[in-house]
Design an enzyme around this catalytic site. Structure first.
Site, PDB file in Angstrom:
ATOM      1  N   SER A   1       0.861  -1.175   0.000  1.00  0.00           N
ATOM      2  CA  SER A   1       0.000   0.000   0.000  1.00  0.00           C
ATOM      3  C   SER A   1       0.892   1.219   0.000  1.00  0.00           C
ATOM      4  O   SER A   1       2.105   1.110   0.190  1.00  0.00           O
ATOM      5  CB  SER A   1      -0.902   0.012   1.236  1.00  0.00           C
ATOM      6  OG  SER A   1      -1.712   1.172   1.269  1.00  0.00           O
TER       7      SER A   1
ATOM      8  N   ARG B   1      -0.042  -3.774  -7.148  1.00  0.00           N
ATOM      9  CA  ARG B   1      -1.307  -4.398  -6.736  1.00  0.00           C
ATOM     10  C   ARG B   1      -2.461  -3.569  -7.272  1.00  0.00           C
ATOM     11  O   ARG B   1      -2.375  -2.347  -7.362  1.00  0.00           O
ATOM     12  CB  ARG B   1      -1.377  -4.459  -5.205  1.00  0.00           C
ATOM     13  CG  ARG B   1      -2.574  -5.239  -4.638  1.00  0.00           C
ATOM     14  CD  ARG B   1      -2.429  -6.728  -4.879  1.00  0.00           C
ATOM     15  NE  ARG B   1      -3.383  -7.522  -4.112  1.00  0.00           N
ATOM     16  CZ  ARG B   1      -4.596  -7.883  -4.532  1.00  0.00           C
ATOM     17  NH1 ARG B   1      -5.015  -7.500  -5.726  1.00  0.00           N
ATOM     18  NH2 ARG B   1      -5.384  -8.624  -3.785  1.00  0.00           N
TER      19      ARG B   1
ATOM     20  N   THR C   1      -7.293   1.102   4.207  1.00  0.00           N
ATOM     21  CA  THR C   1      -6.933   0.231   5.324  1.00  0.00           C
ATOM     22  C   THR C   1      -7.881   0.433   6.499  1.00  0.00           C
ATOM     23  O   THR C   1      -8.330  -0.535   7.131  1.00  0.00           O
ATOM     24  CB  THR C   1      -5.487   0.487   5.766  1.00  0.00           C
ATOM     25  OG1 THR C   1      -4.606   0.288   4.649  1.00  0.00           O
ATOM     26  CG2 THR C   1      -5.087  -0.465   6.878  1.00  0.00           C
TER      27      THR C   1
ATOM     28  N   CYS D   1       0.965  -5.380 -17.815  1.00  0.00           N
ATOM     29  CA  CYS D   1       1.440  -6.225 -16.719  1.00  0.00           C
ATOM     30  C   CYS D   1       2.704  -5.634 -16.107  1.00  0.00           C
ATOM     31  O   CYS D   1       3.703  -5.439 -16.808  1.00  0.00           O
ATOM     32  CB  CYS D   1       1.711  -7.648 -17.211  1.00  0.00           C
ATOM     33  SG  CYS D   1       2.382  -8.717 -15.903  1.00  0.00           S
TER      34      CYS D   1
ATOM     35  N   CYS E   1       4.950 -13.570 -11.736  1.00  0.00           N
ATOM     36  CA  CYS E   1       3.732 -12.946 -11.221  1.00  0.00           C
ATOM     37  C   CYS E   1       3.905 -12.405  -9.799  1.00  0.00           C
ATOM     38  O   CYS E   1       4.358 -13.117  -8.902  1.00  0.00           O
ATOM     39  CB  CYS E   1       2.588 -13.954 -11.256  1.00  0.00           C
ATOM     40  SG  CYS E   1       1.018 -13.304 -10.693  1.00  0.00           S
TER      41      CYS E   1
ATOM     42  N   CYS F   1      -0.646  -9.129  -8.591  1.00  0.00           N
ATOM     43  CA  CYS F   1      -1.334  -7.830  -8.612  1.00  0.00           C
ATOM     44  C   CYS F   1      -2.783  -7.975  -9.050  1.00  0.00           C
ATOM     45  O   CYS F   1      -3.606  -7.115  -8.770  1.00  0.00           O
ATOM     46  CB  CYS F   1      -0.591  -6.845  -9.494  1.00  0.00           C
ATOM     47  SG  CYS F   1      -0.789  -7.123 -11.274  1.00  0.00           S
TER      48      CYS F   1
ATOM     49  N   CYS G   1      -4.195  -8.724 -14.626  1.00  0.00           N
ATOM     50  CA  CYS G   1      -4.541  -9.471 -15.840  1.00  0.00           C
ATOM     51  C   CYS G   1      -5.958 -10.020 -15.799  1.00  0.00           C
ATOM     52  O   CYS G   1      -6.615 -10.157 -16.833  1.00  0.00           O
ATOM     53  CB  CYS G   1      -3.538 -10.591 -16.086  1.00  0.00           C
ATOM     54  SG  CYS G   1      -3.461 -11.839 -14.789  1.00  0.00           S
TER      55      CYS G   1
END
Length: 586
Positions: free
Chosen positions: A85, A334, A370, A533, A555, A558, A561
């Site tokens: 974050s 992310r 959050t 990506c 990968c 995140c 895709c």
């Protein structure tokens, strides 16, 4: 939790296998799986899941009990290893959950925000300072690493008796004979790349519960399955998403531009006026600079690369001044929910509930989720506790009190006030969106009697290759000082996927359209997956008849895709537990 302690606890809860109906993607062999029984299983060891677990054990203590069995299962190798974050942390929910947290010397919330700045970047070198919007006033907030905050919350949960199992990926939702959720099953381990059991094969374990809380974060695979099964999205707008890309830089402690507590946000360049997004830059003591870019995934140009936009951003004087002389020590990416209140689904189902970013409680103009995620977990915990305590209840009970509690909470009030910000940008672009947001904040106070709707999913907004908006972008080459090739940065995410089947699977019904000579995404849209990506997972071979290559080992989880891919042709499934990035300070 030490492995031996975990093994002893597992042994105590082991139960004979029950006949359950799994709903899953991938091969299922003819074997039996062991099972364990709990009162509550929480899927995901992030802020929402851990807040829920802590609140459950607090309620147990308040009622004088000591037998409530609560389990948190986390797919990362350790709690916090998949958490990323910005992060400016608003402690409102934490103040409610753990009122004395400031007395804890181990609490990783040390850098208070001291200064907020807001800049409109006009081009590669220009920028105009603007008044900081009310939503970005951060008095009383802290600059922090959320991955570290989550580790600390995990310790607090364990102290209360919560059982936490990192390295166990929830791969299947389990249903009882009446169709209610009965728990989850973890991913098998030790399969060969072709899916067949290898020498070290171990079947997954069934975690059975009276109540299951899904806290997987944005676009969680079990959460998406449950939303489809129970049609939880039938009365809400499609969810909207953004992709956040972040680096953490270490600078000398005597850096002339380093100011612990400084918060800077920008709009404008490097994105064009039709692309939603912005940047953040936070100074965290003793000498870390967190810098990142968020791009709304409803952009049109298939040639746009969020990663490369981020790399050129760092050369702007308003950003570079804080990074020069330092070096990047972490990289992460992310997706985040951007749909707001009108995209929040029904929260409960028979046997459990959605909490945190699995449902989508991000406050978009604040760029914070959050505090709302944690509060949602706490509200769900209170409803679930009563459902579990009802000895007269039979079958999979739906904790409907959680939905009511949410609608009466400050989370709902906060999201309702800012519900029109993101769709205003979609309707009128950057300048129109800024104008409307200012009017809503300063004049209307979020009380306008209308609600703008979202009418698309992000995979539908990508232009075709022959569309006028599909303009190639000439990105500068990385200089190795402020900007870096993607694969070099990927190493800073410490990604690890053991030798296993790919967890990124082309949906069976779309294989003929996107694989082989058809290559529909490439031929129709110009291969946007090779650009969006942030981990270099997707590429096409340089041949007369290009073939799609999926580098699943890259990968970073995140989930972009599964959202932005034309035709949504990728089914994102969890890999073996422990796989993926290993974030420490993101």
């Amino acid at each position: 939790m030490a492995l031996r302690h975990a093994a002893r606890t597992l042994a105590r809860r082991w139960r004979p296998q029950r006949a359950l109906r799994p709903l899953c993607a991938g091969a299922v062999d003819d074997y039996e799986r062991d099972s364990m029984e709990y009162d509550v299983v929480v899927v995901g060891g992030g802020p929402a899941g851990l807040a829920a677990a802590i609140r459950l054990k607090q309620l147990e203590a308040e009622r004088g009990g000591d037998e409530l069995a609560v389990c948190v299962v986390e797919k990362a190798s350790e709690v916090g290893a998949h958490i990323v974050s910005g992060n400016v942390f608003e402690p409102r929910a934490l103040d409610e959950l753990l009122p004395d947290w400031r007395d804890d010397e181990d609490a990783p919330l040390k850098t208070k925000v001291k200064d907020d700045t807001f800049i409109f970047l006009t081009g590669e070198t220009g920028g105009v300072g603007l008044p900081c919007p009310p939503s970005l006033h951060n008095d009383g907030n802290y600059i922090a690493s959320l991955s570290q905050v989550v580790r600390w919350l995990g310790e607090k949960a364990e102290e209360l008796g919560v059982e936490i199992y990192p390295g166990f990926a929830a791969a299947e939702v389990l249903y009882d004979d009446d169709g209610g959720v009965r728990g989850v099953a973890t991913r098998d381990t030790g399969r060969n790349k072709d899916g067949t059991p290898g020498d070290a094969f171990e079947p997954g374990v069934e975690l059975l519960a009276k109540q299951t809380l899904l806290a997987e974060g944005a676009r969680g695979s079990c959460s998406e399955e449950v939303m489809r099964t129970f049609d939880l999205r039938k009365d809400c707008d499609p969810q909207q998403f953004g992709l956040g890309i972040k680096e953490v830089w270490e600078v000398p402690e005597d850096h002339p531009e380093f100011e612990p507590g400084l918060v800077q946000h920008t709009l404008g360049w490097p994105l064009d006026s039709s692309t939603y997004g912005g940047t953040f830059l936070y100074h965290m003591a003793p000498n870390l600079v967190q810098v990142g870019l968020v791009v709304g995934l409803d952009y049109a140009n298939p040639h746009l690369s969020p990663y490369k936009e981020f790399q050129r951003l760092k050369h702007h004087p308003k950003i570079a001044r804080y990074l020069e002389g330092g070096e990047p020590v972490a990289y992460a990416a992310r997706v985040i929910n951007e749909g707001g209140l009108q995209s929040v689904p029904k929260l409960t189902f028979p046997g459990g509930a959605l909490i945190g970013c699995s449902a989508g409680f991000l406050n978009v103009p604040k760029i914070k989720g959050t505090h709302t995620a944690m509060k949602s977990g706490m509200l769900a915990a209170e409803a679930v506790f009563e459902a579990v305590a009802d000895e007269a209840a039979e079958g999979a009970v739906e904790p409907v009190a959680y939905q009511t509690a949410f609608e009466n909470s400050w989370v709902h009030e906060e999201l309702h006030a800012v519900r029109n910000y993101k769709p205003a940008f979609g309707k009128w672009g950057l300048l129109g969106g800024v104008a409307y947001s200012g009017a809503s904040a300063y004049v209307l106070g979020g009380r306008e009697p209308w609600t703008f709707r979202h009418d698309h999913i992000d995979s539908q907004t990508t232009a075709t290759a022959d569309d006028p908006t599909a303009k190639p972008i000439d990105y500068p080459k990385p200089d190795g000082k402020l900007s870096f090739p993607l694969l070099e940065n990927l190493a800073r995410a410490v990604v690890d996927h053991a030798d296993q089947p790919s967890h990124l699977r082309v949906k069976d019904e779309l294989k003929d359209e996107v694989l082989g000579k058809a290559a529909k995404s490439l031929k129709v849209h110009g291969a946007p997956e090779a650009n969006f990506c942030p981990a270099g997972v997707y590429e096409y071979t340089d041949e007369a008849e290009p073939e799609l290559v999926i580098n699943a080992q890259n990968c970073v989880h995140c989930k972009c895709c599964s959202i932005k891919m034309p035709y949504e042709y990728i089914n994102w499934t969890v890999p073996e537990g422990g796989g993926g990035p290993n974030y420490q300070i993101t």
